[in-house]
Design a protein around this motif. Structure first.
Motif, PDB file in Angstrom:
ATOM      1  N   GLY A  86      46.456  32.380 -22.447  1.00  0.00           N
ATOM      2  CA  GLY A  86      46.526  31.654 -20.925  1.00  0.00           C
ATOM      3  C   GLY A  86      45.868  32.267 -19.641  1.00  0.00           C
ATOM      4  O   GLY A  86      44.681  31.855 -20.427  1.00  0.00           O
ATOM      5  N   ASN A  87      45.892  31.219 -19.223  1.00  0.00           N
ATOM      6  CA  ASN A  87      44.567  30.744 -17.919  1.00  0.00           C
ATOM      7  C   ASN A  87      45.001  31.396 -16.491  1.00  0.00           C
ATOM      8  O   ASN A  87      46.221  31.570 -16.020  1.00  0.00           O
ATOM      9  CB  ASN A  87      43.614  29.834 -18.076  1.00  0.00           C
ATOM     10  N   GLU A 106      50.482  23.208 -18.716  1.00  0.00           N
ATOM     11  CA  GLU A 106      50.267  22.220 -19.737  1.00  0.00           C
ATOM     12  C   GLU A 106      50.270  23.645 -20.676  1.00  0.00           C
ATOM     13  O   GLU A 106      50.564  23.726 -21.724  1.00  0.00           O
ATOM     14  CB  GLU A 106      48.955  22.336 -19.596  1.00  0.00           C
ATOM     15  N   THR A 107      48.716  24.364 -20.067  1.00  0.00           N
ATOM     16  CA  THR A 107      48.540  25.459 -20.966  1.00  0.00           C
ATOM     17  C   THR A 107      49.201  26.927 -20.821  1.00  0.00           C
ATOM     18  O   THR A 107      49.988  27.255 -22.412  1.00  0.00           O
ATOM     19  CB  THR A 107      46.962  26.681 -20.569  1.00  0.00           C
ATOM     20  N   ASN A 108      50.097  27.391 -19.575  1.00  0.00           N
ATOM     21  CA  ASN A 108      51.039  28.539 -19.766  1.00  0.00           C
ATOM     22  C   ASN A 108      51.867  28.262 -19.751  1.00  0.00           C
ATOM     23  O   ASN A 108      53.165  29.107 -20.255  1.00  0.00           O
ATOM     24  CB  ASN A 108      50.441  29.242 -18.381  1.00  0.00           C
ATOM     25  N   LEU A 109      52.481  26.949 -19.593  1.00  0.00           N
ATOM     26  CA  LEU A 109      53.918  27.062 -20.422  1.00  0.00           C
ATOM     27  C   LEU A 109      54.770  25.417 -21.574  1.00  0.00           C
ATOM     28  O   LEU A 109      54.975  26.234 -22.791  1.00  0.00           O
ATOM     29  CB  LEU A 109      54.576  25.717 -18.918  1.00  0.00           C
ATOM     30  N   GLU A 178      55.569  41.414 -19.082  1.00  0.00           N
ATOM     31  CA  GLU A 178      55.911  41.251 -17.690  1.00  0.00           C
ATOM     32  C   GLU A 178      55.028  42.079 -16.873  1.00  0.00           C
ATOM     33  O   GLU A 178      55.226  43.935 -16.675  1.00  0.00           O
ATOM     34  CB  GLU A 178      57.181  41.425 -16.451  1.00  0.00           C
ATOM     35  N   PRO A 179      53.168  42.291 -18.031  1.00  0.00           N
ATOM     36  CA  PRO A 179      51.969  43.298 -17.134  1.00  0.00           C
ATOM     37  C   PRO A 179      51.928  43.334 -15.398  1.00  0.00           C
ATOM     38  O   PRO A 179      51.956  41.896 -15.227  1.00  0.00           O
ATOM     39  CB  PRO A 179      50.696  42.413 -18.758  1.00  0.00           C
ATOM     40  N   GLY A 180      51.635  44.253 -15.279  1.00  0.00           N
ATOM     41  CA  GLY A 180      51.346  44.676 -14.094  1.00  0.00           C
ATOM     42  C   GLY A 180      49.487  43.544 -14.004  1.00  0.00           C
ATOM     43  O   GLY A 180      49.132  42.883 -14.208  1.00  0.00           O
ATOM     44  N   PHE A 181      48.424  44.419 -13.711  1.00  0.00           N
ATOM     45  CA  PHE A 181      47.092  44.262 -13.229  1.00  0.00           C
ATOM     46  C   PHE A 181      46.928  45.177 -14.552  1.00  0.00           C
ATOM     47  O   PHE A 181      46.713  46.337 -14.578  1.00  0.00           O
ATOM     48  CB  PHE A 181      46.963  44.552 -12.143  1.00  0.00           C
ATOM     49  N   PHE A 182      46.539  44.986 -15.272  1.00  0.00           N
ATOM     50  CA  PHE A 182      45.347  45.680 -16.675  1.00  0.00           C
ATOM     51  C   PHE A 182      43.949  44.734 -16.716  1.00  0.00           C
ATOM     52  O   PHE A 182      43.796  43.406 -16.072  1.00  0.00           O
ATOM     53  CB  PHE A 182      46.068  45.085 -17.450  1.00  0.00           C
ATOM     54  N   ARG A 183      42.950  46.027 -17.118  1.00  0.00           N
ATOM     55  CA  ARG A 183      41.596  45.697 -17.126  1.00  0.00           C
ATOM     56  C   ARG A 183      41.732  44.772 -18.484  1.00  0.00           C
ATOM     57  O   ARG A 183      40.564  44.737 -19.632  1.00  0.00           O
ATOM     58  CB  ARG A 183      40.811  46.644 -17.485  1.00  0.00           C
ATOM     59  N   THR A 184      42.289  42.951 -18.104  1.00  0.00           N
ATOM     60  CA  THR A 184      42.082  42.521 -19.096  1.00  0.00           C
ATOM     61  C   THR A 184      40.472  41.218 -18.662  1.00  0.00           C
ATOM     62  O   THR A 184      39.651  41.724 -17.348  1.00  0.00           O
ATOM     63  CB  THR A 184      43.365  41.895 -19.501  1.00  0.00           C
ATOM     64  N   GLU A 185      40.575  40.716 -19.035  1.00  0.00           N
ATOM     65  CA  GLU A 185      39.688  39.080 -18.621  1.00  0.00           C
ATOM     66  C   GLU A 185      39.869  38.082 -18.078  1.00  0.00           C
ATOM     67  O   GLU A 185      39.180  37.303 -18.074  1.00  0.00           O
ATOM     68  CB  GLU A 185      38.843  38.117 -20.226  1.00  0.00           C
ATOM     69  N   LEU A 186      41.193  38.141 -17.320  1.00  0.00           N
ATOM     70  CA  LEU A 186      41.714  37.398 -16.811  1.00  0.00           C
ATOM     71  C   LEU A 186      41.099  36.515 -15.753  1.00  0.00           C
ATOM     72  O   LEU A 186      41.547  35.578 -15.343  1.00  0.00           O
ATOM     73  CB  LEU A 186      43.603  37.371 -16.185  1.00  0.00           C
TER      74      LEU A 186
END
Length: 284
Positions: A86-87, A106-109, A178-186
């Motif tokens: 996703g983005n 288009e990407t996320n759904l 359903e994540p909250g805020f995680f230290r990812t690359e989002l």
């Protein structure tokens, strides 16, 4: 651990997808790790006898079909699908172009829909499987500057809830994460697209919000490695949850939303309950 399972993970070239694929491998499962660039997947995860890196663009049905075929040819089955790719197209609604809003959906759904549509025949044939779809706390509660992202995640919620009873007779389950805020690359430039201010009324708020969000990158409280391990634990359980709040902040979002819905139901209860047609039976 339970019996060995075979996973297909989208978006496994970076971020949370890497952690999920690695956690599944560490638990003894086989993993088809997919991404637009399979070399990036291999660079991130290394080599492993139970790992297959495959090119996959979730917005391209032909690419999806090829990846699913490769997974079945290698492992013979798919037990767990993780729709993780996703983005994030950030911005106030009026400043998000129609093209960007559609690209977000288009990407996320449609991305998860494309992959799940290709995997379900495999799972139906084997009469078992679990479809895990990453939503977000933004799929529970909307907020300013996230209208496109929240719309895509709210749509995933309704789709997955509706899919659940459709596939249950064939031994297939679903799980929304359903994540909250995680230290990812989002929130990195690779995953998030910020708008250029185009409307004076929003300009200063846009600049302040972009600065704040960029400042959050790398400072989020959630640990994606712990989330990945917990996800493997849940998928290995006898009854994986239909919806999982990942993180204390996600739990708070659930509780706040639930209370808001109850408050809104009560606010005009008498008026809402008075709308029965005059000709309807008294107990209708």
């Amino acid at each position: 651990m339970t019996d060995k399972k075979f996973w297909l993970v989208t978006g496994a070239g970076r971020g949370m997808g890497i952690d999920i694929a690695r956690a599944a491998l560490d638990a003894g499962h086989g993993v088809v790790a997919t991404g637009r660039d399979p070399d990036r997947v291999t660079a991130a995860l290394g080599t492993h006898e139970d790992l297959l890196a495959v090119a996959l663009d979730v917005t391209d049905p032909a690419s999806v079909a090829a990846a699913v075929d490769a997974a079945v040819q290698r492992f013979g089955r798919i037990d767990v699908l993780v729709n993780n790719a996703g983005n994030f197209y950030a911005g106030f609604f009026e400043e998000i172009t129609s093209e960007d809003f559609r690209a977000q959906i288009e990407t996320n759904l449609f991305g998860p829909l494309n992959v799940t549509r290709a995997v379900l025949p495999v799972m139906r044939a084997q009469r078992s499987g679990l479809v895990v779809t990453f939503s977000s706390s933004a799929g529970i509660t909307g907020g300013e500057f996230t209208s496109a992202y929240a719309a895509s995640k709210f749509a995933l919620e309704g789709w997955s809830e509706s899919l659940t009873p459709e596939v249950a007779p064939y031994g297939i389950g679903t799980m929304l994460v359903e994540p909250g805020f995680f230290r990812t690359e989002l929130l990195t430039e690779d995953s998030t697209r910020y708008p250029e201010p185009t409307i004076d009324d929003y300009a200063e708020r846009t600049r302040q919000t972009v600065t704040a969000w960029r400042g959050m990158n790398g400072q989020q409280s959630g640990d994606p490695v712990k989330l990945a391990r917990a996800l493997v634990e849940l998928t290995d359980s006898d009854e994986p949850p239909l919806r999982w709040a990942a993180g204390a902040d996600a739990i708070a979002a659930f509780e706040q939303k639930a209370q808001q819905l109850l408050d809104q139901a009560d606010a005009h209860r008498d008026l809402s309950s008075s709308l029965v047609h005059d000709g309807a039976p008294a107990n209708a």
